[in-house]
Write a protein that holds these residues in place. Structure first.
Motif, PDB file in Angstrom:
ATOM      1  N   VAL A  56       0.918  -1.189   0.116  1.00  0.00           N
ATOM      2  CA  VAL A  56      -0.038  -0.037  -0.050  1.00  0.00           C
ATOM      3  C   VAL A  56       0.740   1.296  -0.148  1.00  0.00           C
ATOM      4  O   VAL A  56       0.483   2.255  -0.983  1.00  0.00           O
ATOM      5  N   VAL A  57       1.818   1.137   0.732  1.00  0.00           N
ATOM      6  CA  VAL A  57       2.869   2.514   0.793  1.00  0.00           C
ATOM      7  C   VAL A  57       3.582   2.668  -0.262  1.00  0.00           C
ATOM      8  O   VAL A  57       3.596   3.825  -0.838  1.00  0.00           O
ATOM      9  N   HIS A  58       3.861   1.469  -0.923  1.00  0.00           N
ATOM     10  CA  HIS A  58       4.731   1.778  -2.209  1.00  0.00           C
ATOM     11  C   HIS A  58       3.668   2.222  -3.302  1.00  0.00           C
ATOM     12  O   HIS A  58       4.023   3.025  -4.120  1.00  0.00           O
ATOM     13  N   ASP A  59       2.556   1.650  -3.334  1.00  0.00           N
ATOM     14  CA  ASP A  59       1.502   2.336  -4.488  1.00  0.00           C
ATOM     15  C   ASP A  59       1.226   3.660  -4.194  1.00  0.00           C
ATOM     16  O   ASP A  59       1.200   4.418  -5.230  1.00  0.00           O
ATOM     17  N   VAL A  60       1.085   4.157  -2.958  1.00  0.00           N
ATOM     18  CA  VAL A  60       0.914   5.510  -2.540  1.00  0.00           C
ATOM     19  C   VAL A  60       2.059   6.373  -3.226  1.00  0.00           C
ATOM     20  O   VAL A  60       1.848   7.413  -3.847  1.00  0.00           O
ATOM     21  N   PHE A  61       3.113   6.198  -2.852  1.00  0.00           N
ATOM     22  CA  PHE A  61       4.245   6.802  -3.285  1.00  0.00           C
ATOM     23  C   PHE A  61       4.636   6.707  -4.797  1.00  0.00           C
ATOM     24  O   PHE A  61       5.117   7.653  -5.443  1.00  0.00           O
ATOM     25  N   VAL A  62       4.194   5.576  -5.411  1.00  0.00           N
ATOM     26  CA  VAL A  62       4.459   5.626  -7.003  1.00  0.00           C
ATOM     27  C   VAL A  62       3.523   6.400  -7.621  1.00  0.00           C
ATOM     28  O   VAL A  62       3.921   7.140  -8.515  1.00  0.00           O
ATOM     29  N   ALA A  63       2.274   6.494  -6.985  1.00  0.00           N
ATOM     30  CA  ALA A  63       1.120   7.526  -7.519  1.00  0.00           C
ATOM     31  C   ALA A  63       0.933   8.643  -7.219  1.00  0.00           C
ATOM     32  O   ALA A  63       0.347   9.459  -7.562  1.00  0.00           O
ATOM     33  N   LEU A  64       2.130   9.144  -6.208  1.00  0.00           N
ATOM     34  CA  LEU A  64       1.803  10.354  -5.463  1.00  0.00           C
ATOM     35  C   LEU A  64       1.874  11.554  -6.435  1.00  0.00           C
ATOM     36  O   LEU A  64       1.244  12.498  -6.383  1.00  0.00           O
ATOM     37  N   PRO A  65       3.092  11.632  -7.442  1.00  0.00           N
ATOM     38  CA  PRO A  65       3.101  12.747  -8.150  1.00  0.00           C
ATOM     39  C   PRO A  65       1.742  12.900  -9.153  1.00  0.00           C
ATOM     40  O   PRO A  65       1.110  14.173  -9.067  1.00  0.00           O
ATOM     41  N   GLU A  66       1.138  11.954  -9.178  1.00  0.00           N
ATOM     42  CA  GLU A  66      -0.234  11.984 -10.302  1.00  0.00           C
ATOM     43  C   GLU A  66      -1.371  12.543  -9.354  1.00  0.00           C
ATOM     44  O   GLU A  66      -2.145  13.220  -9.468  1.00  0.00           O
ATOM     45  N   ALA A  67      -1.202  11.819  -8.032  1.00  0.00           N
ATOM     46  CA  ALA A  67      -2.503  12.204  -7.021  1.00  0.00           C
ATOM     47  C   ALA A  67      -2.368  13.566  -6.654  1.00  0.00           C
ATOM     48  O   ALA A  67      -3.375  14.040  -6.141  1.00  0.00           O
ATOM     49  N   LEU A  68      -1.130  14.013  -6.571  1.00  0.00           N
ATOM     50  CA  LEU A  68      -1.139  15.650  -6.192  1.00  0.00           C
ATOM     51  C   LEU A  68      -1.730  16.342  -7.036  1.00  0.00           C
ATOM     52  O   LEU A  68      -1.976  17.793  -6.682  1.00  0.00           O
ATOM     53  N   ALA A  69      -2.208  16.138  -8.040  1.00  0.00           N
ATOM     54  CA  ALA A  69      -3.086  17.004  -9.008  1.00  0.00           C
ATOM     55  C   ALA A  69      -4.210  17.139  -8.474  1.00  0.00           C
ATOM     56  O   ALA A  69      -4.801  18.384  -8.905  1.00  0.00           O
ATOM     57  N   HIS A  70      -4.826  16.438  -7.429  1.00  0.00           N
ATOM     58  CA  HIS A  70      -6.076  16.517  -6.895  1.00  0.00           C
ATOM     59  C   HIS A  70      -5.751  17.020  -5.393  1.00  0.00           C
ATOM     60  O   HIS A  70      -6.710  17.375  -5.081  1.00  0.00           O
ATOM     61  N   TYR A  71      -4.616  17.503  -5.128  1.00  0.00           N
ATOM     62  CA  TYR A  71      -4.347  18.126  -3.852  1.00  0.00           C
ATOM     63  C   TYR A  71      -4.487  19.339  -3.915  1.00  0.00           C
ATOM     64  O   TYR A  71      -3.667  20.199  -4.537  1.00  0.00           O
ATOM     65  N   GLU A  72      -5.382  20.181  -3.205  1.00  0.00           N
ATOM     66  CA  GLU A  72      -5.644  21.658  -3.128  1.00  0.00           C
ATOM     67  C   GLU A  72      -4.850  22.517  -2.241  1.00  0.00           C
ATOM     68  O   GLU A  72      -5.075  23.584  -2.254  1.00  0.00           O
ATOM     69  N   GLU A  73      -4.063  21.891  -1.535  1.00  0.00           N
ATOM     70  CA  GLU A  73      -3.263  22.497  -0.589  1.00  0.00           C
ATOM     71  C   GLU A  73      -3.895  23.412   0.666  1.00  0.00           C
ATOM     72  O   GLU A  73      -3.817  24.515   0.922  1.00  0.00           O
ATOM     73  N   ARG A  74      -5.120  22.641   0.853  1.00  0.00           N
ATOM     74  CA  ARG A  74      -5.883  23.252   2.111  1.00  0.00           C
ATOM     75  C   ARG A  74      -5.697  22.019   3.339  1.00  0.00           C
ATOM     76  O   ARG A  74      -5.760  20.899   3.032  1.00  0.00           O
TER      77      ARG A  74
END
Length: 182
Positions: A56-74
């Motif tokens: 799970v942790v591996h999968d999160v970090f592999v996809a993190l750059p793409e997932a950050l597209a949805h992060y609104e920094e709030r």
């Protein structure tokens, strides 16, 4: 009278979200070093398997750059990252639900009083492993990570009352199991 200068207290460094989004390996490594242990603990509690939690942790970090597209920094980045870890863990659980293989939880660092007593930790994790995933997920998110039922309901896609009922049932089952193990 001269007052002594107060020491400078700096908050933990915020991740460079733009650098992680761009795929900067140093920025991604910094986020990993700052948050991976907490993410692994959460994933382990949700999946009840060391190997699955690491996946799970591996999968999160592999996809993190793409997932950050949805992060609104709030709000806090860590809270967003933990919600992301929860979602990935739940998706992983669904994919592997048919598999009955569960790895040992030996050597896993735990939180609070359980850290002090390895035997208690073994009993608690053993009991958690026997709970149905639906009950275990709510228990972990509410009791161990102190999320409100409204947030748990949103993350799991259930109603608030279903979250409350699952918590109650999970606690009842854990009490029964731990009494038998004592």
């Amino acid at each position: 009278m001269n007052a002594l200068p107060l020491p400078s207290v700096l908050p933990p460094t915020a991740p460079d979200v733009a650098a992680v989004r761009a795929g900067n390996p140093d920025a991604l490594a910094a986020v990993y070093h700052q948050h991976a242990a907490a993410m692994l603990t959460l994933a382990l509690r949700l999946t009840a398997s060391r190997a699955d939690a690491e996946d799970v942790v591996h999968d999160v970090f592999v996809a993190l750059p793409e997932a950050l597209a949805h992060y609104e920094e709030r709000g806090q980045f860590r809270a967003w990252l933990m919600r992301l870890t929860t979602r990935v863990a739940l998706m992983h659980e669904r994919r592997t639900a048919r598999l009955e293989r569960r790895d040992s939880l030996d050597g896993v660092a735990t939180v609070g009083d359980v850290e002090r007593d390895v035997l208690v930790a073994d009993h608690v994790y053993g009991a958690l492993r026997t709970l149905k995933p639906a009950l275990r997920h709510v228990f972990v998110l509410r009791v161990l990570h102190e999320l409100p039922h409204a947030e748990i309901a949103r993350v799991l896609g259930i109603s608030i009352s279903a979250s409350e009922v699952r918590l109650h049932r999970g606690i009842q089952q854990l009490r029964q199991l731990l009494r038998r193990l004592a």
